[in-house]
Design a protein around this motif. Structure first.
Motif, PDB file in Angstrom:
ATOM      1  N   GLU A 215     -31.350 -30.741   8.929  1.00  0.00           N
ATOM      2  CA  GLU A 215     -29.979 -31.143   9.503  1.00  0.00           C
ATOM      3  C   GLU A 215     -29.894 -30.237  10.684  1.00  0.00           C
ATOM      4  N   MET A 216     -30.022 -28.995  10.415  1.00  0.00           N
ATOM      5  CA  MET A 216     -29.770 -28.059  11.642  1.00  0.00           C
ATOM      6  C   MET A 216     -30.945 -28.147  12.594  1.00  0.00           C
ATOM      7  N   GLU A 217     -32.125 -28.525  12.200  1.00  0.00           N
ATOM      8  CA  GLU A 217     -33.090 -28.670  13.357  1.00  0.00           C
ATOM      9  C   GLU A 217     -32.605 -29.793  14.342  1.00  0.00           C
ATOM     10  N   LYS A 218     -32.017 -30.713  13.876  1.00  0.00           N
ATOM     11  CA  LYS A 218     -31.579 -32.072  14.510  1.00  0.00           C
ATOM     12  C   LYS A 218     -30.668 -31.669  15.381  1.00  0.00           C
ATOM     13  N   LYS A 219     -29.507 -30.684  15.130  1.00  0.00           N
ATOM     14  CA  LYS A 219     -28.471 -30.446  16.128  1.00  0.00           C
ATOM     15  C   LYS A 219     -28.918 -29.192  17.251  1.00  0.00           C
ATOM     16  N   PHE A 220     -29.829 -28.346  16.719  1.00  0.00           N
ATOM     17  CA  PHE A 220     -30.563 -27.241  17.412  1.00  0.00           C
ATOM     18  C   PHE A 220     -31.772 -27.482  17.899  1.00  0.00           C
ATOM     19  N   SER A 221     -32.262 -28.587  18.134  1.00  0.00           N
ATOM     20  CA  SER A 221     -33.686 -28.756  18.326  1.00  0.00           C
ATOM     21  C   SER A 221     -34.326 -28.130  19.534  1.00  0.00           C
ATOM     22  N   ASP A 222     -33.576 -28.239  20.655  1.00  0.00           N
ATOM     23  CA  ASP A 222     -34.075 -27.267  21.850  1.00  0.00           C
ATOM     24  C   ASP A 222     -34.056 -25.931  21.785  1.00  0.00           C
ATOM     25  N   GLU A 223     -32.983 -25.452  21.291  1.00  0.00           N
ATOM     26  CA  GLU A 223     -33.070 -23.833  20.905  1.00  0.00           C
ATOM     27  C   GLU A 223     -34.210 -23.356  19.867  1.00  0.00           C
ATOM     28  N   ILE A 224     -34.264 -24.286  18.981  1.00  0.00           N
ATOM     29  CA  ILE A 224     -35.264 -23.778  17.760  1.00  0.00           C
ATOM     30  C   ILE A 224     -36.562 -23.881  18.357  1.00  0.00           C
ATOM     31  N   LEU A 225     -36.896 -24.981  19.189  1.00  0.00           N
ATOM     32  CA  LEU A 225     -38.155 -25.113  19.918  1.00  0.00           C
ATOM     33  C   LEU A 225     -38.606 -23.912  20.896  1.00  0.00           C
ATOM     34  N   LYS A 226     -37.483 -23.708  21.486  1.00  0.00           N
ATOM     35  CA  LYS A 226     -37.660 -22.489  22.547  1.00  0.00           C
ATOM     36  C   LYS A 226     -38.002 -21.226  21.884  1.00  0.00           C
ATOM     37  N   THR A 227     -37.379 -20.891  20.583  1.00  0.00           N
ATOM     38  CA  THR A 227     -37.496 -19.677  20.030  1.00  0.00           C
ATOM     39  C   THR A 227     -39.063 -19.501  19.492  1.00  0.00           C
ATOM     40  N   ALA A 228     -39.526 -20.978  18.905  1.00  0.00           N
ATOM     41  CA  ALA A 228     -40.756 -21.108  18.334  1.00  0.00           C
ATOM     42  C   ALA A 228     -41.901 -21.019  19.386  1.00  0.00           C
ATOM     43  N   HIS A 229     -41.684 -21.091  20.725  1.00  0.00           N
ATOM     44  CA  HIS A 229     -42.375 -21.027  21.605  1.00  0.00           C
ATOM     45  C   HIS A 229     -42.731 -19.385  22.300  1.00  0.00           C
ATOM     46  N   ASN A 230     -41.580 -18.528  22.076  1.00  0.00           N
ATOM     47  CA  ASN A 230     -41.742 -17.233  22.305  1.00  0.00           C
ATOM     48  C   ASN A 230     -42.634 -16.607  21.505  1.00  0.00           C
ATOM     49  N   ARG A 231     -43.790 -15.900  22.332  1.00  0.00           N
ATOM     50  CA  ARG A 231     -44.774 -15.296  21.151  1.00  0.00           C
ATOM     51  C   ARG A 231     -44.376 -14.032  20.914  1.00  0.00           C
ATOM     52  N   PHE A 232     -43.263 -13.225  21.442  1.00  0.00           N
ATOM     53  CA  PHE A 232     -42.701 -12.123  21.073  1.00  0.00           C
ATOM     54  C   PHE A 232     -41.460 -12.183  20.902  1.00  0.00           C
ATOM     55  N   ARG A 233     -40.666 -11.316  20.217  1.00  0.00           N
ATOM     56  CA  ARG A 233     -39.476 -11.336  20.064  1.00  0.00           C
ATOM     57  C   ARG A 233     -38.597 -11.335  21.399  1.00  0.00           C
ATOM     58  N   SER A 234     -37.431 -12.129  21.612  1.00  0.00           N
ATOM     59  CA  SER A 234     -36.992 -12.131  22.847  1.00  0.00           C
ATOM     60  C   SER A 234     -35.587 -12.192  22.544  1.00  0.00           C
ATOM     61  N   PRO A 235     -34.602 -11.594  23.889  1.00  0.00           N
ATOM     62  CA  PRO A 235     -33.122 -11.699  23.464  1.00  0.00           C
ATOM     63  C   PRO A 235     -32.520 -12.963  23.469  1.00  0.00           C
ATOM     64  N   GLU A 236     -33.386 -14.037  23.847  1.00  0.00           N
ATOM     65  CA  GLU A 236     -32.888 -15.397  23.733  1.00  0.00           C
ATOM     66  C   GLU A 236     -33.388 -16.084  22.604  1.00  0.00           C
ATOM     67  N   ASP A 237     -33.836 -15.359  21.720  1.00  0.00           N
ATOM     68  CA  ASP A 237     -34.241 -16.051  20.305  1.00  0.00           C
ATOM     69  C   ASP A 237     -32.932 -16.239  19.569  1.00  0.00           C
ATOM     70  N   ILE A 238     -33.253 -17.379  18.801  1.00  0.00           N
ATOM     71  CA  ILE A 238     -31.907 -17.633  17.670  1.00  0.00           C
ATOM     72  C   ILE A 238     -32.438 -16.770  16.663  1.00  0.00           C
TER      73      ILE A 238
ATOM     74  N   SER B  76     -38.919 -14.047  14.511  1.00  0.00           N
ATOM     75  CA  SER B  76     -38.051 -15.261  14.965  1.00  0.00           C
ATOM     76  C   SER B  76     -38.727 -16.642  14.991  1.00  0.00           C
ATOM     77  N   ALA B  77     -40.029 -16.618  15.504  1.00  0.00           N
ATOM     78  CA  ALA B  77     -40.542 -17.769  15.532  1.00  0.00           C
ATOM     79  C   ALA B  77     -41.234 -18.236  14.256  1.00  0.00           C
ATOM     80  N   ILE B  78     -41.717 -17.286  13.516  1.00  0.00           N
ATOM     81  CA  ILE B  78     -42.345 -17.681  12.337  1.00  0.00           C
ATOM     82  C   ILE B  78     -41.144 -18.331  11.344  1.00  0.00           C
ATOM     83  N   GLU B  79     -40.009 -17.899  11.597  1.00  0.00           N
ATOM     84  CA  GLU B  79     -38.949 -18.235  10.437  1.00  0.00           C
ATOM     85  C   GLU B  79     -38.590 -19.742  10.633  1.00  0.00           C
ATOM     86  N   THR B  80     -39.012 -20.272  11.990  1.00  0.00           N
ATOM     87  CA  THR B  80     -38.685 -21.679  12.322  1.00  0.00           C
ATOM     88  C   THR B  80     -39.444 -22.554  11.565  1.00  0.00           C
ATOM     89  N   PHE B  81     -40.694 -22.059  11.050  1.00  0.00           N
ATOM     90  CA  PHE B  81     -41.416 -23.133  10.487  1.00  0.00           C
ATOM     91  C   PHE B  81     -41.806 -22.885   8.869  1.00  0.00           C
TER      92      PHE B  81
END
Length: 687
Positions: A409-432, A178-183
């Motif tokens: 455009e999606m990153e602008k709207k959900f920037s905080d949630e995407i950044l939070k997912t990128a910082h999760n080293r392992f998959r988390s229930p609060e990943d997007i 999930s984190a890898i997909e963000t970049f």
């Protein structure tokens, strides 16, 4: 005495003159010698400058040729991005010792089978070459690992590491897909639209760009089953439907979409919540008649019917779009309650039946322990907060066509949630879930058209006024068919009244020419200009309420998902694996996904499953692709870090060799120029 003094002066002058005469030739000779020496030095310096310029130019040319390996790379940025589609894979080899040491620093009890490599990527590339040869380039995103069989010299493939893409180095190493997909969209030279594939997906039928995107329909969306319930017996169709479900009035279900809070209000507010306009407009009130309510309210109530399940609309919208008032007595509260319960029961039954019929893992919608399911629910809650409550669908296991501009455009709207997912080293229930968020963002974003733009759409002949035919077209899109004559007369009355008010208040009278063919014989319509519509509040509101909001992006939900995708959950039961693989053999489709859910304690069974899977792949793709090295070769380096270090040393050595060669060539050239006369003389003598 005076004579002697005079003679002495003459003698001295004579001596000086003779001395000058003697010294001038000597000075001239010395000057000529100095001149020759100076010119000789300048000539030599000029030769040296020319020689070293040639050497430097030669080295620069060699360096450029080393950097630009192929003509395709030189012209890559000039290729039309609209037509080109690249493919991006994410891959990891969990069997590698260095990877095991890296992940053990952060998590000791990880599931080794989740990261195990079963050669899926190799056979997926074979299928891609066979069934999608139109793909421009393939990028493999890894944590730095290199498949031992991959031919890195092939021009159509590139290996990209996480370090090259992420903007936050502190999140590395990451072990979350999930984190890898963000970049992944930040890959240099990546096409505007790219196909994202997991390594466990392979093609088994011809895939065309039209299966993913067309200019007329936009991107194709392949839905599967509905998002897992937020709680037991609480499907998302219950949430925000206008009816309070007490067992869903919990935080996990976003407090039933605030339905219970609305239900606790006064009976008057409850009636207002279910206030239903007439579904069919048969009797049109006059413009000054206020006894039956606002005419525009009835104009707005006439909309085209849509399927509840396909569109995922709420019960409130369903009631408004149904013939409720013809079937039930609105004042009978018990009958209304029975209807609501019956509707909810039917909806739940349909959803469960649809989930069972889909070829997905049996425990996927019901599992509460699976992180993937929890992250889907989390992402759906996020979408509910932004776009409203509705029942959404999980995407089928296919390739996802992503657009870099839409992702930004999606990153602008959900920037905080995407950044939070990128910082999760392992998959988390609060990943997007990136693909799920992307497609729902694409389908939910809207734009608003102005009255002027809507007017221009109906003004088909570009005359600047609406003819009777164009007004009829407008009315057919807001009223049911067959079009009631009362609706036409009502629209005519509204426009006439507006024209009287507008032209009487207007200081400057503008002349509009209405052609004869724009009017019916018995027409009483005024000249309907753009200014008239913009100043006629009733007609303006009708236009905006029906036609202002549009989808921002083009998309088409494909109803034939089962024709394009297969899915299989790979477990440690050998018998089940054989049966499932035979089903794949019997009915091959465009996209086929074999997901991994092996039991790490059943090592013997897992090894047998691995062999069965290898045999299955070889039965479809026995021949090597251009992405692979020959059988008797393998990569010397299995990590990009080692490979890049070796390449750096190689380049340095090559540059040194080129510089030495250039110097030797320069020396030989300067020697040849200096002794060209002697060389020519010797050549003549030899001849």
């Amino acid at each position: 005495m005076k004579k002697n003094a005079r003679l002495l002066k003459i003698l001295k002058f004579k001596e000086c003159f003779l001395f000058i005469i003697e010294i001038i030739p000597v000075s001239i000779m010395r000057f000529k010698r100095l001149k020759h020496r100076f010119l000789d030095k300048v000539h030599r310096l000029k030769k040296k400058i020319l020689t070293w310029s040639f050497v430097i130019f030669f080295v620069i040319i060699i360096f450029i040729l080393m950097k630009i390996q192929t003509y395709q790379q030189l012209c890559h940025k000039f290729i039309d991005d609209l037509s080109a589609i690249d493919v991006v894979y994410t891959w990891v080899n969990g069997s590698d010792d260095r990877f095991d040491q890296s992940i053990s620093k952060y998590k000791t009890n990880y599931d080794i089978t989740r990261y195990d490599d079963k050669n899926e990527l190799r056979f997926s590339l074979r299928s891609l070459e066979k069934y999608a040869p139109w793909v421009r380039h393939v990028y493999i995103v890894t944590n730095g690992q290199i498949p031992h069989w991959l031919d890195l010299s092939y021009s159509k493939i590139s290996l990209i590491t996480h370090k090259e893409l992420t903007r936050h180095m502190e999140i590395l190493p990451t072990f979350s897909s999930s984190a890898i997909e963000t970049f992944i969209h930040r890959i240099p030279n990546l096409s505007k639209r790219f196909l994202y594939l997991n390594d466990d997906i392979f093609l088994n039928a011809e895939l065309f760009p039209e299966d993913l995107y067309t200019n007329s329909d936009g991107v194709k969306v392949y839905n599967a089953w509905t998002v897992p319930d937020c709680a037991t017996d609480c499907p998302w169709v219950y949430i925000g439907d206008g009816t309070c479900d007490q067992h869903c009035n919990i935080e996990e279900c976003q407090f039933d979409g605030n339905d219970c809070a609305l239900n606790d209000e006064t009976e008057e507010n409850d009636d207002r919540m279910f206030d239903m306009p007439e579904p069919v407009f048969y009797e049109v009130p006059k413009i000054n008649d206020t006894t039956n309510g606002s005419p525009i309210r009835k104009l707005k109530s006439i909309k085209r019917k849509t399927d509840v399940l396909n569109k995922g609309i709420s019960f409130k919208d369903y009631i408004k779009k149904s013939n409720f008032t013809r079937t039930f007595n609105f004042t009978d509260e018990k009958e209304l309650k029975d209807y609501v319960e019956k509707f909810n029961s039917k909806q739940k039954t349909k959803i469960r039946t649809r989930n069972i019929n889909l070829n997905v893992e049996k425990n996927s919608p019901e599992s509460t322990s699976d992180i993937f399911m929890h992250s889907l629910v989390y992402t759906n809650k996020l979408l509910n907060r932004i776009y409203g409550f509705k029942s959404r669908y999980v995407l089928a296991h296919v390739g996802f066509l992503l657009d870099k501009d839409i992702i930004e455009e999606m990153e602008k709207k959900f920037s905080d949630e995407i950044l939070k997912t990128a910082h999760n080293r392992f998959r988390s229930p609060e990943d997007i879930q990136f693909a799920f968020l992307y497609y729902n963002f694409l389908m939910s974003e809207t734009i608003n058209k102005t009255v002027s733009e809507i007017f221009d759409e109906f003004d088909s002949d570009n005359s600047g006024t609406l003819s009777d035919r164009e007004i009829r077209t407008f009315l057919t899109r807001i009223y049911p068919i067959p079009l009631d004559w009362a609706a036409v007369k009502y629209a005519e009355q509204v426009l006439n009244n507006c024209s009287k008010v507008f032209f009487s208040d207007s200081k400057t009278q503008i002349e509009y020419s209405t052609l004869a063919y724009e009017r019916y014989e018995d027409s009483k319509m005024p000249v309907i200009s753009k200014d008239l519509i913009e100043n006629c509040s009733i007609f303006k509101e009708a236009m905006l309420s029906h036609f202002a909001q549009r989808n921002r992006y083009k998309f088409l939900v494909n109803s034939k998902r089962e024709m394009h995708s297969n899915f299989m959950m790979l477990k440690s039961n050998v018998t089940d694996v054989i049966i499932s693989l035979d089903k794949f053999r019997r009915n091959p489709k465009k996209f086929n996904c074999i997901n991994d859910n092996l039991d790490s304690n059943m090592k013997e069974e897992n090894e047998m499953v691995r062999n069965l899977l290898e045999d299955f792949y070889i039965s479809f793709f026995p021949h090597q692709s251009k992405f692979e090295l020959p059988d008797h070769y393998r990569n010397k380096f299995l990590y990009m870090e080692d490979f890049e270090h070796w390449k750096t040393q190689k380049y340095i050595l090559l540059i040194i060799c080129y510089i030495i060669s250039a110097i030797l060539i320069g020396i030989f050239t300067s020697y040849l120029c200096a002794y060209k006369a002697k060389c020519a003389r010797k050549c003549i003598e030899l001849l």
